[in-house]
Design an enzyme around this catalytic site. Structure first.
Site, PDB file in Angstrom:
ATOM      1  N   GLU A 244      37.574  23.876  58.493  1.00  0.00           N
ATOM      2  CA  GLU A 244      37.360  25.160  57.833  1.00  0.00           C
ATOM      3  C   GLU A 244      36.063  25.754  58.374  1.00  0.00           C
ATOM      4  OE1 GLU A 244      37.198  27.124  53.345  1.00  0.00           O
ATOM      5  OE2 GLU A 244      36.811  24.981  53.607  1.00  0.00           O
TER       6      GLU A 244
ATOM      7  N   HIS B  39      38.387  33.165  54.750  1.00  0.00           N
ATOM      8  CA  HIS B  39      36.996  33.607  54.875  1.00  0.00           C
ATOM      9  C   HIS B  39      36.949  34.818  55.801  1.00  0.00           C
ATOM     10  CE1 HIS B  39      34.720  30.471  52.697  1.00  0.00           C
ATOM     11  NE2 HIS B  39      35.780  29.730  52.965  1.00  0.00           N
TER      12      HIS B  39
ATOM     13  N   ASN C 102      40.126  33.909  47.266  1.00  0.00           N
ATOM     14  CA  ASN C 102      38.717  33.536  47.420  1.00  0.00           C
ATOM     15  C   ASN C 102      38.230  33.765  48.834  1.00  0.00           C
ATOM     16  OD1 ASN C 102      39.769  31.128  45.224  1.00  0.00           O
ATOM     17  ND2 ASN C 102      38.081  32.462  44.660  1.00  0.00           N
TER      18      ASN C 102
ATOM     19  N   ASP D  17      41.712  26.041  39.035  1.00  0.00           N
ATOM     20  CA  ASP D  17      40.730  25.255  38.271  1.00  0.00           C
ATOM     21  C   ASP D  17      40.088  26.033  37.140  1.00  0.00           C
ATOM     22  OD1 ASP D  17      39.110  27.011  39.685  1.00  0.00           O
ATOM     23  OD2 ASP D  17      37.729  25.474  40.413  1.00  0.00           O
ATOM     24  N   GLY D  18      40.530  27.288  36.929  1.00  0.00           N
ATOM     25  CA  GLY D  18      39.952  28.096  35.865  1.00  0.00           C
ATOM     26  C   GLY D  18      38.676  28.811  36.245  1.00  0.00           C
TER      27      GLY D  18
ATOM     28  N   HIS E 298      37.965  29.672  40.073  1.00  0.00           N
ATOM     29  CA  HIS E 298      38.099  30.394  41.337  1.00  0.00           C
ATOM     30  C   HIS E 298      38.940  31.663  41.228  1.00  0.00           C
ATOM     31  CE1 HIS E 298      36.311  26.871  43.261  1.00  0.00           C
ATOM     32  NE2 HIS E 298      36.180  27.605  44.349  1.00  0.00           N
TER      33      HIS E 298
ATOM     34  N   ASP F  32      40.314  21.939  47.102  1.00  0.00           N
ATOM     35  CA  ASP F  32      39.024  22.348  47.677  1.00  0.00           C
ATOM     36  C   ASP F  32      37.906  21.510  47.066  1.00  0.00           C
ATOM     37  OD1 ASP F  32      37.407  23.791  49.421  1.00  0.00           O
ATOM     38  OD2 ASP F  32      37.063  25.415  47.985  1.00  0.00           O
TER      39      ASP F  32
ATOM     40  N   LEU G  57      30.063  30.002  43.965  1.00  0.00           N
ATOM     41  CA  LEU G  57      30.935  28.844  43.845  1.00  0.00           C
ATOM     42  C   LEU G  57      30.887  28.035  45.138  1.00  0.00           C
ATOM     43  CD1 LEU G  57      34.104  30.349  42.102  1.00  0.00           C
ATOM     44  CD2 LEU G  57      32.560  28.637  41.147  1.00  0.00           C
ATOM     45  N   ALA G  58      30.807  26.726  45.010  1.00  0.00           N
ATOM     46  CA  ALA G  58      30.726  25.843  46.175  1.00  0.00           C
ATOM     47  C   ALA G  58      31.800  24.765  46.055  1.00  0.00           C
ATOM     48  CB  ALA G  58      29.337  25.209  46.274  1.00  0.00           C
TER      49      ALA G  58
END
Length: 385
Positions: free
Chosen positions: A129, A195, A219, A248-249, A251, A275, A312-313
């Protein structure tokens, strides 16, 4: 042949459920799904207590797990550690994922994957990625390391795919030409657009050239507007791309995911990815990513991982939790949620020997109870230690 027979659970074959049936495996492969009275004589019987026996889950985007990020040490040992960190949650095949890094890290990850896929320890390939992403949509990646694809990169990726077997590369449409996408696709590399701040037209051109997927839909990409559909609109409307989603609630708001699930047309489908970062399977409060601290904040459906500035990471979710989210929050039938973690990612990644319970396929299995909690996994018929 020494057979094992699994009874006592509904059997999900990657497409549909089989009631009052048994799964028969032999020599690490699927032999048959049979009636409970038609199993081979003298077979070892594994009696399950209700629930569902399914193909093992497949995760195409796993940055870390069990306390290790692939970027920390791109080695076979790291890949095994990551795979083992996710196995308690039903994942039997992972693509360890290297996020944007220096060239030496990419080379090391490729060499590690060549070895790791041979070990039959849950590593099914490699996902790169970056670094060919768009700084405008960098997310938690380092923009200073991003660059366009060069023809030498195309040759490197094709050679790597030939040695590894399965190579997924995420690239921004701005950083790769249609000609390069076509060459990569013809060389067996799975190209995913992500991205990226591209237009829908630029995305469509790369899908037409052979790009097969979209990385974590919604995202780090251009969003859908009524006059500028962006990458999101192109991904949903174009018939060929498969789209990974992070459920996941944090993203993506569930309404957007439900709309996308209903709207996606063509052969390509939406499928689950985690991810996940290194904290999955640990109680650690934080970790380091490219020299920056990522913090774990508890709350919501699962914990949230962020940089100091709130970016977010990656995620702190596992695949079983994602399937529960699909059923309980996205209102998916259990069969469809399971497809999104089994047969759909297998088809996207062209993993022809897994994702279904059909004769000759790998006996990679997971048993879940009625609460969609994992009780046991098997890789090639061998139970987890």
């Amino acid at each position: 042949m020494d057979y094992k027979v699994f009874t006592g659970a509904r059997v999900f074959d990657g497409d549909r459920f089989h009631e009052d049936s048994a799964l028969v495996i032999g020599n690490g492969r699927i032999h048959a799904i049979t009636g409970i009275n038609d199993v081979p004589d003298n077979a070892e019987t594994i009696q399950l207590k209700g629930g569902v026996l399914s193909p093992g889950f497949i995760d195409a985007q796993v940055n870390g797990g069990g306390g290790r990020m692939l970027n920390d040490e791109p080695s076979p040992a790291s890949m095994y550690m990551i795979a083992e960190g996710h196995r308690p949650y039903g994942t039997t095949s992972v693509l360890p994922t290297l996020i944007t890094d220096v060239a030496a890290a990419t080379t090391a990850a490729i060499e590690a994957a060549i070895e790791a896929v041979k070990a039959n320890r849950g590593v099914a390939g490699l996902h790169l990625e970056g670094p060919h992403l768009a700084p405008a949509r960098k997310g938690a990646h380092l923009a200073e390391l991003m660059r366009p694809v060069e023809d030498s990169d195309v040759k490197t990726f094709i050679r790597a795919r030939e040695a590894i077997g399965t190579l997924l590369v995420t690239m921004a449409a701005e950083q790769v030409t249609e000609r390069q996408v076509q060459a990569l696709a013809e060389g067996g590399v799975i190209v995913s657009i992500g991205h990226s701040d591209c237009t829908a037209e630029a995305a469509d051109a790369r899908f037409d050239a052979g790009a097969r997927g979209v990385t974590h839909l919604f995202n780090a990409m251009s969003q859908m507007g009524h006059r500028a559909p962006g990458l999101v609109g192109a991904a949903i409307d174009h018939p060929t791309p498969w789209c990974g989603i992070i459920a996941d609630g944090h993203h993506v708001e569930p309404t957007a995911l439900r709309v996308a699930l209903r709207a996606k047309r063509g052969e390509g489908r939406l499928f689950f990815v985690t991810d996940a970062m290194s904290l999955v399977g640990t109680d650690l409060p934080s970790f380091t990513l490219n020299g920056r601290t990522v913090y774990r904040t508890k709350g919501g459906y699962c914990s949230k991982l962020t940089l100091d500035d709130g970016t977010l990471a990656g995620s702190d979710v596992d695949m079983a939790s994602t399937i529960r989210y699909g059923v309980n929050i996205l209102e998916l039938p259990l069969a469809e949620a399971l497809r999104m973690a089994t047969s759909y990612p297998a088809r996207f990644l062209r993993l022809a020997d897994r994702g279904h319970l059909a004769p000759g396929m790998r006996a990679d299995l997971v048993h879940i109870n009625d609460g969609i909690e994992v009780t046991e996994t098997w890789i090639s018929g061998q139970a987890s230690a």
